[in-house]
Design a protein around this motif. Sequence first.
Motif, PDB file in Angstrom:
ATOM      1  N   SER A 194       0.848  -1.185   0.000  1.00  0.00           N
ATOM      2  CA  SER A 194       0.000   0.000   0.000  1.00  0.00           C
ATOM      3  C   SER A 194       0.880   1.230   0.000  1.00  0.00           C
ATOM      4  N   ILE A 195       0.400   2.266  -0.619  1.00  0.00           N
ATOM      5  CA  ILE A 195       1.046   3.573  -0.532  1.00  0.00           C
ATOM      6  C   ILE A 195      -0.050   4.606  -0.353  1.00  0.00           C
ATOM      7  N   SER A 196       0.310   5.702   0.262  1.00  0.00           N
ATOM      8  CA  SER A 196      -0.573   6.855   0.346  1.00  0.00           C
ATOM      9  C   SER A 196      -0.098   7.818  -0.734  1.00  0.00           C
ATOM     10  N   PRO A 197      -0.797   7.925  -1.859  1.00  0.00           N
ATOM     11  CA  PRO A 197      -0.277   8.701  -2.988  1.00  0.00           C
ATOM     12  C   PRO A 197      -0.106  10.187  -2.693  1.00  0.00           C
ATOM     13  N   LEU A 198      -0.729  10.693  -1.652  1.00  0.00           N
ATOM     14  CA  LEU A 198      -0.629  12.110  -1.321  1.00  0.00           C
ATOM     15  C   LEU A 198       0.435  12.388  -0.263  1.00  0.00           C
ATOM     16  N   SER A 199       1.024  11.357   0.298  1.00  0.00           N
ATOM     17  CA  SER A 199       1.999  11.522   1.371  1.00  0.00           C
ATOM     18  C   SER A 199       3.371  11.922   0.831  1.00  0.00           C
ATOM     19  N   PRO A 200       4.017  12.896   1.458  1.00  0.00           N
ATOM     20  CA  PRO A 200       5.374  13.253   1.037  1.00  0.00           C
ATOM     21  C   PRO A 200       6.394  12.154   1.353  1.00  0.00           C
ATOM     22  N   THR A 201       6.029  11.210   2.203  1.00  0.00           N
ATOM     23  CA  THR A 201       6.957  10.129   2.563  1.00  0.00           C
ATOM     24  C   THR A 201       6.626   8.813   1.869  1.00  0.00           C
ATOM     25  N   LYS A 202       5.779   8.874   0.835  1.00  0.00           N
ATOM     26  CA  LYS A 202       5.412   7.631   0.137  1.00  0.00           C
ATOM     27  C   LYS A 202       6.637   7.011  -0.521  1.00  0.00           C
ATOM     28  N   PRO A 203       6.639   5.699  -0.659  1.00  0.00           N
ATOM     29  CA  PRO A 203       7.755   5.041  -1.351  1.00  0.00           C
ATOM     30  C   PRO A 203       7.858   5.519  -2.792  1.00  0.00           C
ATOM     31  N   SER A 204       9.052   5.522  -3.295  1.00  0.00           N
ATOM     32  CA  SER A 204       9.273   5.931  -4.684  1.00  0.00           C
ATOM     33  C   SER A 204       8.680   4.897  -5.643  1.00  0.00           C
ATOM     34  N   LEU A 205       8.471   5.319  -6.864  1.00  0.00           N
ATOM     35  CA  LEU A 205       8.031   4.375  -7.887  1.00  0.00           C
ATOM     36  C   LEU A 205       9.051   3.262  -8.066  1.00  0.00           C
ATOM     37  N   GLU A 206      10.322   3.601  -7.953  1.00  0.00           N
ATOM     38  CA  GLU A 206      11.381   2.580  -8.075  1.00  0.00           C
ATOM     39  C   GLU A 206      11.252   1.529  -6.976  1.00  0.00           C
ATOM     40  N   LYS A 207      10.900   1.953  -5.764  1.00  0.00           N
ATOM     41  CA  LYS A 207      10.730   1.011  -4.650  1.00  0.00           C
ATOM     42  C   LYS A 207       9.528   0.109  -4.914  1.00  0.00           C
ATOM     43  N   VAL A 208       8.435   0.687  -5.362  1.00  0.00           N
ATOM     44  CA  VAL A 208       7.245  -0.115  -5.658  1.00  0.00           C
ATOM     45  C   VAL A 208       7.554  -1.106  -6.786  1.00  0.00           C
ATOM     46  N   GLU A 209       8.279  -0.653  -7.800  1.00  0.00           N
ATOM     47  CA  GLU A 209       8.647  -1.571  -8.882  1.00  0.00           C
ATOM     48  C   GLU A 209       9.554  -2.685  -8.367  1.00  0.00           C
ATOM     49  N   GLU A 210      10.439  -2.385  -7.449  1.00  0.00           N
ATOM     50  CA  GLU A 210      11.289  -3.421  -6.849  1.00  0.00           C
ATOM     51  C   GLU A 210      10.433  -4.464  -6.141  1.00  0.00           C
ATOM     52  N   TRP A 211       9.466  -4.012  -5.353  1.00  0.00           N
ATOM     53  CA  TRP A 211       8.572  -4.955  -4.668  1.00  0.00           C
ATOM     54  C   TRP A 211       7.862  -5.855  -5.670  1.00  0.00           C
ATOM     55  N   LEU A 212       7.393  -5.254  -6.751  1.00  0.00           N
ATOM     56  CA  LEU A 212       6.663  -6.031  -7.761  1.00  0.00           C
ATOM     57  C   LEU A 212       7.585  -6.962  -8.543  1.00  0.00           C
ATOM     58  N   SER A 213       8.722  -6.451  -8.976  1.00  0.00           N
ATOM     59  CA  SER A 213       9.619  -7.261  -9.802  1.00  0.00           C
ATOM     60  C   SER A 213      10.216  -8.427  -9.028  1.00  0.00           C
ATOM     61  N   LYS A 214      10.445  -8.240  -7.737  1.00  0.00           N
ATOM     62  CA  LYS A 214      10.989  -9.320  -6.904  1.00  0.00           C
ATOM     63  C   LYS A 214       9.897 -10.191  -6.288  1.00  0.00           C
ATOM     64  N   LYS A 215       8.657  -9.905  -6.674  1.00  0.00           N
ATOM     65  CA  LYS A 215       7.494 -10.661  -6.192  1.00  0.00           C
ATOM     66  C   LYS A 215       7.395 -10.632  -4.672  1.00  0.00           C
ATOM     67  N   LEU A 216       7.727  -9.481  -4.107  1.00  0.00           N
ATOM     68  CA  LEU A 216       7.590  -9.296  -2.665  1.00  0.00           C
ATOM     69  C   LEU A 216       6.156  -8.937  -2.299  1.00  0.00           C
ATOM     70  N   ILE A 217       5.434  -8.330  -3.239  1.00  0.00           N
ATOM     71  CA  ILE A 217       4.013  -8.040  -3.062  1.00  0.00           C
ATOM     72  C   ILE A 217       3.244  -8.612  -4.244  1.00  0.00           C
ATOM     73  N   TYR A 218       1.971  -8.867  -4.011  1.00  0.00           N
ATOM     74  CA  TYR A 218       1.134  -9.503  -5.027  1.00  0.00           C
ATOM     75  C   TYR A 218       0.100  -8.547  -5.604  1.00  0.00           C
ATOM     76  N   GLY A 219       0.191  -7.275  -5.262  1.00  0.00           N
ATOM     77  CA  GLY A 219      -0.724  -6.239  -5.704  1.00  0.00           C
ATOM     78  C   GLY A 219      -0.646  -5.103  -4.699  1.00  0.00           C
ATOM     79  N   MET A 220      -1.566  -4.132  -4.836  1.00  0.00           N
ATOM     80  CA  MET A 220      -1.565  -2.997  -3.916  1.00  0.00           C
ATOM     81  C   MET A 220      -2.986  -2.610  -3.544  1.00  0.00           C
TER      82      MET A 220
END
Length: 133
Positions: free
Chosen positions: A65-91
């Motif tokens: 999960s991310i809060s898209p309006l939060s200044p501390t949200k994970p970067s797109l690169e971090k979210v892509e890392e989670w997805l590419s490494k299959k650490l998360i199965y969706g959001m």
Amino acid sequence: MIIDAHTHLGFNDIINAKANELIDSMKKANIDKAIVLAGELNAIPTERLLQEISPYKDKLFPLGSISPLSPTKPSLEKVEEWLSKKLIYGMKFYPGYEYFYPADAVLRPYLELLAKYGKPALFHSGDTYSKAG
């Protein structure tokens, strides 16, 4: 096989539950596996959820999960890392709490990443938690 498709962990007064407690309740209810949802609302952002469930990778499957309006949200690169490494199965996204629309432009890059990896986006809708009596 029984799979619970909507579970939460948390570390605050809204939800206070750890992974081992979820596993114990699953055993009692004869549930084999569960999808576990991250959420800042429950004081368990994606990084913390991944740490908490790491001993149970065969039973607990995280949706980030991310809060898209939060200044501390994970970067797109971090979210892509989670997805590419299959650490998360969706959001999961929480527009009922965070006041954005699913079609808002701020969400578009995250939805495009989910589409790239063929993963679902889940939107919390309907009732929202309130401490008011």
